[in-house]
Structure formats: structure tokens, C-alpha cells
Design an enzyme around this catalytic site. Sequence first.
Site: not given
Length: 393
Positions: A32-34, A87, A118, A160, A222, A224, A247
Site C-alpha cells: 500500500p502506497m499513499a 491496510q 510508516c 507489516k 520487502n 529493493d 516503489r
Amino acid sequence: MTTSTAPARSGGILPPLRIGQHTIPSPVVLAPMAGVTNTAFRKLCREHGPGGLYVAEMVTSRAIVERNVEALRIVTFEDGESPRSAQVYGVDPATVAAAVRIIAGEGRADHVDLNFGCPVPKVTKKGGGAVLPWKRELFTRIVDAAVEAAARYDVPVTVKMRKGIDDDHLTYLEAGLVAEQAGVAAVALHARTAADYYSGTADWSAIRLLKETVTSIPVLGNGDIWSAEDALEMVRQTGCDGVVVGRGCQGRPWLFADLMAAFAGSDERVRPGLGYVAETIYRHGELMVEFFEDEGKGTRDLRKHMAWYLKGYAVGGDARRGLALVSSLAELRERLDALDLDQPYPGKDAEGQRGRQGSPKQPHVPYGWLDSRELSDEHRAKLLEAELSVSGG
């Protein structure tokens, strides 16, 4: 589009991932990415790789309990999404439990992930996110409350997290054991500390140690993963049961096709020329407009993705600036068609680092936070301020 012939690494193939009663055909999870993993982007990723788990943007438990319109919108899924994965971020056991009851009890999602990773200062300076597990009793109570609230609806809960606050204040092994004992369905580790932010190189050895420590549930790695080969190498080095990708998929939703091929033992990879990229951008734009139900808002939100999509391709500054200012699908189509769409895949120049990275920094934590593993009344009051936003890093 062309494919490469890079061989899969020995020992890199994994079986399907089990999250509670759900079987994920390929052990690949979208982090999940804001502002990124909304319905439109999840759908685009799923179109490229239909066998993974695609998690919605993080929402705060307080926003769910208060029935904030935007928070409820984030945990509203399309009919074709399965399993539906939400999430939740929270700092108060009762509020987290109430939010999970709403999500699970109202049938809004099939899986709930708890965010303890976070690193954003606005969250950590109030004691939330990646620095919360330092307060072990509070962490335990939150996880216990969430698992208990979800159990009555047969909805699995996962956790996570990061390694800890910094190298002198690591919490991930203890937190992993607490989560396992509480009955979570899996744990995922971003192999950086809060102090690392997104800088440097992820410490995959920490994932290996967590896998050796937490033995009865899946452990996901998680950090790289920029290519399918990175994912296979992470599994080879750590023995993890699956990978979480953040990313690395920004501007590259086809990465999920690569990952699923790799874990199935195939050497097929997506190597898109600029024409393929342009069509993917336009498809993303269509999905954004559909999601926001507003062409202007949808195309404006697409702008931040442009640099990620065009990384490595020979696209001039004027063209890039124009695409970063599009305000309609017609304009998007016109600007994309004006590019040199016959360009082949530029190789490694299109891969690697993307999105926010930053540099190591002293974590922002409440005054006196590191003095004790127990939660003081002062810090308890401070934590309540950490849930003021709907979504975060």
C-alpha cells in the site's frame, strides 16, 4: 514489447501464498502506497499480473470509525477484486478493533493488514507507525484486538513492519513473535529502520532472521525489489515465503507479470518499448478518470506517475513537462502520440530506484519515547494525535 531470456535462479520458485483461508496463486503483494495504490492503479497492476495480492492505500482506524467519506472510499473495492485487501493504521487498541469490525463486519474487505512500518515524521513524532512497536505492550494489545475483532468474520489479519526505530532500537524479531502468537496470518518486513527512511540498501539478512524466528506463518520480504531477478534473489538469500513490492512498480505495473512469470519458473519478461508504455499510461488515465468520476481530477492525479513511466526513455524536457500538466484524456492522447513511439526498451536505465528515497535521518519520536518500553500517560495522550489524517506513508 519484447522478452528477455534471463534464467530463473535456482531455488527461487515458490508455491502459492496462504493468507488465512485465501490462496494467492503467486506470492507477490502490492505494498500500500499513499496516493498511488488506489483502485485505478490496483486494477492496472492486476491486468498485468492477475495472480497477486493488491493492497489498498492505508487508512487510519479513527477515520474509519468516524466514517470519514474518503476513508470509506479507500476501503471500497470493485467487484473483480479478490481478495479485497485493506491496510489499517492505528495507535489505540479499541479504535483499531472498532475499525476492523466495520471493515470486516460490513463485508468491505477480505483481509486486513496492520501498518507498523510508516517512517513519515508526521506519524513517528507522535509515536505511531514504525516507532510504535517499541512500546511492546501497546503493540501487543493492538494486534490482539485486531485479530479478535476480525476472527468472528473469518477475516485474516497480517502485520507489516520495519526493523525498528534505528539500529540501536530494533523491534522486528520480538514483534514478529508477538504477532505470530496473536494469530496473525502472515508478517511482512520492510528491511529498513525508521531512521533509514527509504535510503541506502535494504538489509535482507533481517528478513532471513525473521524467517528463522517466526516459523508457523508466512514471512514476506520487502525492500529493493526492482526486478523479478531481485525477487528471486531475495527468496534465495532469506527463504521468505513471498515478496512485497512498493516503489519498484511505480511507473512499471508490468513488473507483476515479470514477478509471476519468475515464480512460475518462466524466464519471460516484459521489456516494453515506448509505444507500449504510452498505451499503458493512457489506460492508467482512463482508469483514473473512472475512479475519480472526474476527468480533470483523474488526469491531474496521473501527473505524478509520468516521470516514473518515462524513466530511461529518450523523451525531451518539453514533452515531459507537457505530460506532467495534462488536464484531459484528449490532451493526454495527443501528447503521447507526439512521442517517438518506436523507441525500444532502454534496458537498465528504465529500472532501479524510483519514487521517494531521501537520506538517513534521526527519527522524530516523542520526547522521552526511547527511555522506556512501557507507555506513559503523556505518551498515550500524544498518540491520539497520530490518527488525524486519513491516509499516510
